[in-house]
Structures are given as structure tokens and as C-alpha cells.
Design a protein around this motif. Structure first.
Motif, short mmCIF file in Angstrom:
data_model
loop_
_atom_site.label_atom_id
_atom_site.label_comp_id
_atom_site.label_asym_id
_atom_site.label_seq_id
_atom_site.Cartn_x
_atom_site.Cartn_y
_atom_site.Cartn_z
N LEU A 244 -33.50 19.67 27.46
CA LEU A 244 -32.84 20.32 26.34
C LEU A 244 -31.43 19.76 26.13
O LEU A 244 -31.01 19.51 24.99
N THR A 248 -29.89 16.94 22.93
CA THR A 248 -28.93 17.56 22.00
C THR A 248 -27.52 17.05 22.32
O THR A 248 -27.14 15.97 21.89
N CYS A 269 -29.23 26.29 19.04
CA CYS A 269 -30.47 25.66 18.59
C CYS A 269 -31.60 26.68 18.48
O CYS A 269 -31.58 27.73 19.13
N VAL A 271 -35.58 26.52 19.35
CA VAL A 271 -36.51 25.69 20.10
C VAL A 271 -37.91 26.30 19.98
O VAL A 271 -38.09 27.52 20.10
N ILE A 276 -36.81 20.70 18.98
CA ILE A 276 -35.50 21.32 19.13
C ILE A 276 -34.74 21.14 17.82
O ILE A 276 -34.62 20.03 17.32
N LEU A 428 -39.76 28.92 27.12
CA LEU A 428 -38.94 27.73 27.31
C LEU A 428 -39.45 26.88 28.48
O LEU A 428 -39.49 25.65 28.41
N TYR A 433 -38.65 22.32 28.42
CA TYR A 433 -37.28 21.93 28.09
C TYR A 433 -36.28 22.17 29.22
O TYR A 433 -35.18 21.63 29.19
#
Length: 441
Positions: A244, A248, A269, A271, A276, A428, A433
Motif C-alpha cells: 500500500l 502511493t 485513499c 482501496v 488503490i 485489506l 495490501y
């Protein structure tokens, strides 16, 4: 670390009182400047003050700016850059990083130029043009005001209708009520998923290895309903440079180094299983996020920010587990009503049920003759935090501490952290991520 001198600067509203108090409590010399006249009593009795921050520049080993705003204009990034060029160690932004928050279109351009996928979005200066766009491209959209008025958090609107009819209705209402101040807005396609912010601390050259992942709770009431407040509480954990992060903020490491940025930078964000999708930057401390980060940094907070400002490769020890923080507020928050504030909240006493102040963090608070009192005019006196090996344990400690505090007419959200427990954490981790096992520090 030997005793150091820290100068904290609020070039508009007072936001950084708690960090100044924390550093002062660790035995370092502190001076705190507040520009907004209505906020100048905040922190009285907790931290030493100064009426002229520029006169203290040569005194300070570290200068800390708390926001991007200088009054109603962005500008602390320019101040920080000039001070760094003059040889000072500064926690603060640059003109371009300030612009990430003030100009949402520019922020999306920076992300796209560095290979970060973004949600379909478009900026408008005309309500008529925005309304026509939605009619021609029906879908659920998010309305995000641009410029100074974006600080009126309740103006952010998340559409629900597939044909965009509710967004049209809201834009028409905004034109009537806010057209004189709302000079532009962004329409962003709504994406469903888990909302999570990736927060890194940058030392001018690179990110600190400890990455903070946090979950904002912006609505006033439990269940995520009511007006947007900016923030009612946060849950978080620390981890490494996982998938993640690398997809980013990690992609912006070189750009931030070229800028010479120093401090906290946060990218919120959405997700889901397909990708993402960045929403917005916070190129400064987040509030009340910084209070919760302070609580979870278990080594010296002062040493961390001193090393950050000097580019000395800070390596903070952080809590291994989860953290929860709830903002305790008073009427008329999140609205402005001087009469209501005077009647219900001004100078209200903060009463503790025990001698412990563990997990209690300052916002709009002062101390008079040993008594904690509400200060300022916003009705945000405290943030209360908790930690635990699990999110449930962190919640239990946080709300146990809230129960020990009495302020007449207080209110707060009692569901901070529940979203993780109710399935966001599992989703998640299933999407991969957070690393092979979703590890946290």
C-alpha cells in the motif's frame, strides 16, 4: 539527547499545542506562538509562549509549523523553505507541497505524473458547468470545495444516487448559500471500498521506515452519519513499507526529496479488490492524528522531530499493535455559534476521576491555577487515546479513559475502531495490501 530548544508556530489557528506540551514535558525548552487572537489563550499554563516567533529564530534548534495556512492564505511552506535556505532546521512544507492540499487538481496531476492511479475527477469554477456535467454523465460523485472554503468541512458531500440527482440538488443549494465564497469545486467519481490513509514522515531526503496507516472518522455521529467535522477520531497502526505504501507515497519519495519537504505527509485513499485510489493529501500534521501518533511513539518524541528536522535518519520506537483516539467536543462543534459556545462551553472545567493523565491530549485547553479549562472558541478541548495488541483492546483503553473525564455537555463518537473489527482489517489483508500476513509493528 541533550536539552534542545523548540519553537512551535501556529501562523493561524492553534493546532500544535499537544506536541509542544509533549516536548516540553520531556525536559526541552519550548516557545509557542499563536497568530489567531481568538486562540491565544490555548495552551496557557501548559507551555511557554512568545508574542514574536521571528525574534526567536536564532534561539531555536528546531522550528515546527503546524499547518499550511497563514491567516486565510496558504504560505507556511514558503516560510519554511526560506528558513531552511537560511540554515534553520524546520519541520514544515514547501510552496508546492502546500499546494497539494489547497489545489486538488494539482495534487492529482502530481500523482499521475509519478505513476499513481487516480479516480476520475474534474474541477469547475462554475456551478452551472458542474451541474451540466453531472446531467450529461450521470453517476454518484463526491463534491470537494476548492480553496479556502474547503476548510468548511461540512461542505464535502458524498453522493448516493446512481443518476447523480442528489449531487445536482446539493450543487444548486451550494450556489445559493455559498456562491459568494465557494469559487470552485472538484467532482470526483465515488468509489466503494475501505478508506485508509497512508502517512509517512519525511526527513528532507527519504521516508522514515515506520509508516503510519490510519482510519479517519469524519462524521459527527456514530455510524458515520451527520455533518462532516474534519475529524471526530482516528484508529491506526504502524507497519513497514508494504504494498500500500509503495504504490502511493513511495512513488513520491524522489519528488519530496527534490522539494526538501520535512514532516508528516498523509494520502487518504479508497482501496478495494481492484486497486488503490487516492482521494486527497494532508501535507502537514493531521488533527487529531498527531496526538495519537505521539501516544504510539514510545521513544523520545522530541528526539524524533529533532532528527527529522536535521535529516539525521530518525528511528523511532513505535507501539506494536493498534491505537484509537477519540475527540471529546462541546457545543456548538462543528458549527460556529458564539452565543451557544458562551452559554455551554466557554471556560468549562475539565474534571478528572483519577490522578492519571495517561492518554489525554490537549486541543483547545488551558490551565488556570492548576485547573484544566476549555479555551479558544471551537469547542474541541481534548483527544483521548488508547493502545492495545488488538483494536478491541485499544478501544477498551481509550473509552475507559474517556469515562474518567467529566466536562458538562461533552459528546464524542463511541465507535472509533469498530470498522476494523467489523471486517475492514480482514478485507485489506485478503487483498494483500498490508504484506504477507497483514503484519503491524
Amino acid at each position: 539527547m541533550d536539552t534542545k530548544r523548540f519553537l512551535f508556530v501556529s501562523a493561524d489557528a492553534a493546532l500544535i499545542t499537544d506536541l509542544a506540551w509533549q516536548v516540553h514535558g520531556e525536559g526541552h525548552d519550548v516557545k509557542y506562538y499563536i497568530e489567531a487572537e481568538s486562540d491565544r489563550e490555548i495552551g496557557d499554563g501548559f507551555v511557554p509562549k512568545t508574542d514574536d516567533w521571528e525574534a526567536e529564530l536564532d534561539w531555536a534548534d528546531v522550528i515546527v509549523f503546524d499547518d499550511i495556512w497563514v491567516g486565510s492564505d496558504i504560505g507556511t511552506g514558503e516560510l519554511a523553505r526560506e528558513l531552511r535556505e537560511a540554515g534553520h532546521a524546520v519541520v514544515g512544507g514547501t510552496p508546492n507541497t502546500d499546494r497539494l492540499e489547497e489545489d486538488r487538481g494539482y495534487a492529482m496531476e502530481v500523482l499521475e505524473e509519478h505513476g499513481v492511479n487516480t479516480i476520475d475527477h474534474r474541477e469547475f469554477e462554475s456551478f452551472e458547468a458542474g451541474i451540466q456535467f453531472v446531467r450529461e454523465n450521470p453517476a454518484p460523485y463526491v463534491i470537494k470545495p476548492l480553496g479556502e472554503v474547503q476548510n468548511v468541512k461540512r461542505l464535502l458531500y458524498v453522493g448516493d444516487e446512481d443518476d447523480g440527482s442528489d449531487v445536482i440538488d446539493v450543487l444548486e443549494a451550494y450556489e445559493r448559500a455559498w456562491g459568494h465564497r465557494m469559487k470552485g469545486f472538484q467532482l470526483q467519481r465515488k468509489v466503494d471500498g475501505v478508506e485508509i490513509a497512508v502517512c509517512g514522515f519525511f526527513d528532507g531526503d527519504s521516508f522514515v521506515d515506520r509508516v503510519n496507516f490510519n482510519f479517519e472518522h469524519k462524521k459527527l455521529f456514530p455510524g458515520n452519519i451527520g455533518p462532516s467535522t474534519g475529524e471526530m477520531g482516528t484508529s491506526m497502526f504502524w507497519a513497514g513499507r508494504n504494498e500500500l505504501f509503495e504504490r502511493t507515497l513511495g512513488k513520491l519519495e524522489g519528488w519530496l526529496a527534490d522539494e526538501g519537504y520535512v514532516g508528516s505527509i498523509d494520502l487518504n485513499c479508497i482501496v478495494n479488490e481492484t486497486g488503490i485510489y487516492p482521494l486527497e493529501f494532508t501535507p502537514r500534521f493531521g488533527y487529531p492524528t498527531i496526538a495519537l501518533q505521539e501516544e504510539s511513539i514510545e521513544s523520545s518524541t522530541a528526539e524524533f522531530f529533532h532528527d527529522l528536522a536535521h535529516g539525521d535518519d530518525p528511528e523511532p520506537d513505535v507501539h506494536r499493535g493498534f491505537q484509537v483516539g477519540a475527540r471529546v467536543v462541546l457545543p456548538p462543534f462543528p458549527f460556529d455559534d458564539e452565543g451557544t459556545y458562551d452559554e455551554n462551553s466557554r471556560n468549562a472545567a475539565v474534571v478528572f476521576g483519577s490522578e492519571s493523565r495517561e492518554g489525554v491530549h490537549l486541543e483547545d485547553t488551558k490551565r488556570v491555577d492548576g485547573q484544566w479549562r476549555v479555551a479558544g472558541e471551537s469547542g474541541m478541548p481534548l483527544v483521548v487515546t488508547g493502545k492495545g495488541e488488538t483494536m478491541a483492546e485499544a478501544r477498551e483503553q481509550c473509552y475507559g479513559r474517556v469515562d474518567e473525564i467529566a466536562i458538562p455537555n461533552r459528546y464524542y463518537r463511541d465507535d472509533i475502531g469498530e470498522r476494523w473489527i467489523d471486517g475492514e482489517g480482514d478485507r485489506l489483508q485478503a487483498w494483500g495490501y498490508l504484506g504477507p500476513a497483514g503484519d503491524v509493528y
